[in-house]
Design a protein around this motif. Structure first.
Motif, PDB file in Angstrom:
ATOM      1  N   HIS A  83      -6.686  -2.091   0.531  1.00 42.70           N
ATOM      2  CA  HIS A  83      -7.048  -2.153   0.999  1.00 42.70           C
ATOM      3  C   HIS A  83      -8.418  -1.622   0.688  1.00 42.70           C
ATOM      4  N   ASP A 174      -7.134 -11.501   0.948  1.00 44.67           N
ATOM      5  CA  ASP A 174      -6.729 -11.680   2.437  1.00 44.67           C
ATOM      6  C   ASP A 174      -7.392 -12.085   3.478  1.00 44.67           C
ATOM      7  N   GLU A 175      -7.900 -10.604   3.310  1.00 47.38           N
ATOM      8  CA  GLU A 175      -8.713 -10.495   4.548  1.00 47.38           C
ATOM      9  C   GLU A 175      -9.729 -11.165   4.944  1.00 47.38           C
ATOM     10  N   HIS A 252       1.311  -9.760   1.233  1.00 44.89           N
ATOM     11  CA  HIS A 252       0.092  -8.886   2.882  1.00 44.89           C
ATOM     12  C   HIS A 252       0.871  -9.898   3.869  1.00 44.89           C
ATOM     13  N   LYS A 278       4.279  -6.888   0.832  1.00 46.59           N
ATOM     14  CA  LYS A 278       3.882  -5.346   1.743  1.00 46.59           C
ATOM     15  C   LYS A 278       3.978  -5.620   3.381  1.00 46.59           C
TER      16      LYS A 278
HETATM   17 ZN    ZN Z   1      -3.636  -7.433   3.280  1.00 47.57          ZN
END
Ligand code: ZN
Length: 409
Positions: A83, A174-175, A252, A278
């Motif tokens: 990230h 994803d965030e 993730h 992950k």
């Molecule tokens: Zn992530």
């Protein structure tokens, strides 16, 4: 580019807050390899974790190399600059050979009509693949082109420093609040190809909640359809847009998502696709379980960690607010935890859904509570080292039995 560093079909992201469990983590991959399942270990630690713990990315490289040497691991392994963005990437460049380009923050930033028009001119309606129409292409381009351009800028910075093919590229989106649908993923992949980003894995935001350290919350059947559609989209994008042939999905916050493991395993088997799963913060929870099981002063330290985390719950939870769901009324009082036996502490924390003592609220609080242990410094680390057998047994079993076996085996 023929000698480009290539990520294997199955890979497991493993985080280790305190850089003590590299060997115990690698032992899980070794156990899988002995059973004929090749899972490539990827040690990851985000900038946020480094800042909270006060560690350096070079420490992750040192841990990985030491574990690989100690266990004689002959297969490949990687160190993930997890990230990162243009503002944080620099100190990760030397020790890392895997870069997770986080461009979620750039999603939705409007990009110029000219860029959208260029994109549509180049790709049209994608031949209607996956139900795309010109309208949908324009909408997705408007939402994601800026983020893809940002991925290009970060990629080129790393490429300039390390050289093309010397590292693995992941793009993470994803965030963010809204999931990316499979047809949007196709637009994103085409744009990554146009931008010259040779992504080998991509982490979309999937439907449902992926909270830290606890099970998936959402519609499992819908997830399975979406996951299979994403795999089909990737295969299409690889053949059509010249992306790396091994491009695969990355899941993730993949630790503990037990209810979707069978769906992922089925999809991989049916399609022959790979996945990067992950996991990160849960190794630290296994350290706590190992301390509790060791009893005595180690158990006392594990109780103390809980009491401190309980006292500072709101500050510890704040950076993770979007990815945890804690009902404070379900958190035991520290006075109660202080009376727990080793088995009671381990039972509340260990993620065994069939165990009535399991408490997901306590687990999530401790998951984000690693700052407490970081502050204890050597007092915590020394106790973890003294309890190596008990800790390592839990770390290895968690990765192997509860993750590798359920997804890859
Ligand atoms: Zn992530």
């Amino acid at each position: 580019m023929s000698s480009a560093l290539t990520l294997g079909r199955f890979s497991l992201g493993m985080g280790d807050r305190f850089a003590q469990q590299g060997r115990a983590q690698l032992a899980a991959c070794q156990k899988a390899a002995a059973a004929g399942v090749n899972v490539i270990p990827v040690w990851n630690k985000s900038n946020r974790e480094h800042l909270i713990v006060g560690s350096e990315p070079s420490g992750v490289r040192a841990e990985a190399d030491a574990a690989v040497a100690a266990l004689g691991w002959a297969s490949s392994y990687h160190v993930d600059a997890d990230h990162i963005n243009l503002g944080t990437v620099e100190r990760f460049i030397a020790p890392s050979d895997f870069f997770t380009l986080d461009v979620a923050g750039a999603i939705g930033t409007p990009c110029g009509q000219a860029s959208i028009n260029d994109f549509v001119k180049r790709y049209g309606d994608f031949g209607g693949a996956f139900g795309l129409t010109i309208g949908k292409v324009r909408e997705a381009a408007g939402k994601y082109l800026h983020a893809v351009e940002e991925a290009g800028r970060i990629y080129r910075r790393v490429e300039q420093a390390k050289g093309a093919g010397a590292f693995i590229t992941e793009v993470s989106m994803d965030e963010t609040d809204l999931p990316q649908t499979p047809d949007q993923l196709l637009v994103i992949l085409a744009a990554l190809s146009a931008e010259g980003v040779p992504a080998q894995t991509i982490a979309p935001k999937f439907t449902g909640r992926f909270n830290k350290g606890v099970d998936y919350v959402g519609d499992v059947e819908q997830f399975e359809r979406e996951f299979n559609d994403d795999i089909a989209v990737i295969a299409h994008a690889v053949s059509r847009y010249g992306l790396p042939a091994n491009l695969k999905l990355s899941v993730h916050s993949g630790s503990d998502k037990f209810s979707i493991c069978p769906a992922i395993a089925r999809a991989l088997k049916a399609s022959g696709a790979g996945v990067h799963l992950k996991t990160a913060g849960t190794t630290w929870l296994e350290e706590l379980i190992g301390l509790a099981e060791a009893g005595g002063e180690a158990l006392a330290l594990a109780r103390e960690v809980y009491a401190e985390a309980f006292a500072h719950a709101s500050a510890l939870c704040a950076p993770y607010a979007a990815v945890i769901d804690i009902d404070e009324s379900r958190l035991p009082q520290p006075s109660e935890v202080n009376s727990w036996s080793p088995a009671e502490y381990a039972g509340a924390l260990r993620h065994e859904q069939s165990c009535p003592a399991f408490n997901p609220h306590l687990r999530q609080l401790l998951h984000v509570g690693y700052k407490v242990a970081a502050k204890m410094g050597e007092r915590y680390l020394g106790t973890v080292r003294e309890c190596e057998e008990s800790v390592a047994r839990n770390v290895t079993a968690n990765l192997h039995d509860r993750h590798i076996e359920r997804v890859f085996a």
